[in-house]
Design a protein around this motif. Sequence first.
Motif, PDB file in Angstrom:
ATOM      1  N   TRP A 114       2.495   4.196   2.424  1.00 43.57           N
ATOM      2  CA  TRP A 114       2.521   5.642   2.172  1.00 43.57           C
ATOM      3  C   TRP A 114       1.091   6.151   2.224  1.00 43.57           C
ATOM      4  O   TRP A 114       0.215   5.642   1.513  1.00 43.57           O
ATOM      5  CB  TRP A 114       3.103   5.950   0.794  1.00 43.57           C
ATOM      6  CG  TRP A 114       4.528   5.567   0.591  1.00 43.57           C
ATOM      7  CD1 TRP A 114       5.454   5.255   1.538  1.00 43.57           C
ATOM      8  CD2 TRP A 114       5.214   5.453  -0.665  1.00 43.57           C
ATOM      9  NE1 TRP A 114       6.666   4.954   0.967  1.00 43.57           N
ATOM     10  CE2 TRP A 114       6.544   5.065  -0.392  1.00 43.57           C
ATOM     11  CE3 TRP A 114       4.832   5.634  -2.001  1.00 43.57           C
ATOM     12  CZ2 TRP A 114       7.491   4.870  -1.398  1.00 43.57           C
ATOM     13  CZ3 TRP A 114       5.762   5.437  -2.999  1.00 43.57           C
ATOM     14  CH2 TRP A 114       7.083   5.065  -2.707  1.00 43.57           C
TER      15      TRP A 114
ATOM     16  N   ALA B 150       6.196  13.141   1.066  1.00 42.36           N
ATOM     17  CA  ALA B 150       6.369  11.955   0.222  1.00 42.36           C
ATOM     18  C   ALA B 150       7.834  11.567   0.091  1.00 42.36           C
ATOM     19  O   ALA B 150       8.169  10.389  -0.050  1.00 42.36           O
ATOM     20  CB  ALA B 150       5.772  12.214  -1.162  1.00 42.36           C
TER      21      ALA B 150
ATOM     22  N   LEU C  52       4.816  -2.991  -0.192  1.00 42.35           N
ATOM     23  CA  LEU C  52       4.405  -1.589  -0.224  1.00 42.35           C
ATOM     24  C   LEU C  52       2.915  -1.450  -0.500  1.00 42.35           C
ATOM     25  O   LEU C  52       2.365  -2.096  -1.384  1.00 42.35           O
ATOM     26  CB  LEU C  52       5.204  -0.856  -1.305  1.00 42.35           C
ATOM     27  CG  LEU C  52       4.888   0.629  -1.526  1.00 42.35           C
ATOM     28  CD1 LEU C  52       5.273   1.462  -0.313  1.00 42.35           C
ATOM     29  CD2 LEU C  52       5.602   1.131  -2.782  1.00 42.35           C
TER      30      LEU C  52
ATOM     31  N   VAL D 130       0.183   1.805  -1.093  1.00 49.81           N
ATOM     32  CA  VAL D 130       0.125   3.242  -1.351  1.00 49.81           C
ATOM     33  C   VAL D 130      -1.333   3.683  -1.410  1.00 49.81           C
ATOM     34  O   VAL D 130      -2.113   3.154  -2.208  1.00 49.81           O
ATOM     35  CB  VAL D 130       0.836   3.593  -2.679  1.00 49.81           C
ATOM     36  CG1 VAL D 130       0.851   5.106  -2.892  1.00 49.81           C
ATOM     37  CG2 VAL D 130       2.258   3.040  -2.697  1.00 49.81           C
TER      38      VAL D 130
ATOM     39  N   ALA E 101      -1.893   9.362  -1.242  1.00 45.98           N
ATOM     40  CA  ALA E 101      -0.429   9.377  -1.312  1.00 45.98           C
ATOM     41  C   ALA E 101       0.051   9.531  -2.746  1.00 45.98           C
ATOM     42  O   ALA E 101       1.059  10.200  -3.003  1.00 45.98           O
ATOM     43  CB  ALA E 101       0.136   8.104  -0.700  1.00 45.98           C
ATOM     44  N   GLN E 102      -0.654   8.915  -3.691  1.00 46.46           N
ATOM     45  CA  GLN E 102      -0.287   9.067  -5.096  1.00 46.46           C
ATOM     46  C   GLN E 102      -0.412  10.520  -5.538  1.00 46.46           C
ATOM     47  O   GLN E 102       0.431  11.028  -6.283  1.00 46.46           O
ATOM     48  CB  GLN E 102      -1.167   8.176  -5.977  1.00 46.46           C
ATOM     49  CG  GLN E 102      -0.838   6.698  -5.895  1.00 46.46           C
ATOM     50  CD  GLN E 102      -1.717   5.881  -6.813  1.00 46.46           C
ATOM     51  OE1 GLN E 102      -2.736   5.336  -6.389  1.00 46.46           O
ATOM     52  NE2 GLN E 102      -1.339   5.800  -8.069  1.00 46.46           N
TER      53      GLN E 102
END
Length: 214
Positions: A16, A22, A41, A43, A47-48
């Motif tokens: 991500w 999102a 995954l 991130v 992205a967070q």
Amino acid sequence: MQRASHSNGDRVALAWTGASGAGYGLRLLEQLLAAGVQVELIVSKAAQVVLAQETDLELPAQPEGMRQALVEHMGRGADTLRVYGREQWTAPVASGSNAPRAMVVCPCTSGTVAAIANGTSDNLIERAADVTIKERRQLVLVPRETPFSVIHLENLTRLARMGITILPANPGFYHRPQTVEELVDFVVARVLDHLEIEHALVPRWADEVRSEAE
């Protein structure tokens, strides 16, 4: 080096990045876990931030806390979800000797596209994509940008010529979606199709036309 507990055949790396959209990444993760796929995954920090802005989900900064939060949120994935830090170079996806069968970057920023196209590998997302390309595994990028500049198009064209799947987050409307979730499912369904993972998110084109005619 850490070894994954599943074979390469049912391992998919998912990244991500900080592009808007999102919900696409969340829904794709949910569907992969529901299909029994081991997901690795990654991130990005951006992205967070976007995830917190666009959804009700705020993830902890540390990988294990993030994994636990996602498992709790989705009600699955305790045994099949792995989360790695952006600089966790010991992650399996950082090495061609333990590459997953496929990788998806969803959503994918234009900056990430540029980094992958030029092989910079400055973080784990970029390195994992580089590994996927050099090991000739499947790489799917879901860019969420509009309009595209000439720079964007040239980078995407370069990647497409390498055999990478460029799958923009452009939902269709022939199935007459009534909700945002149905629009998200359209794009996620196309990603799953390219990964050859069964799903029932949206009607197939011929099935939709047939049902309207009956």
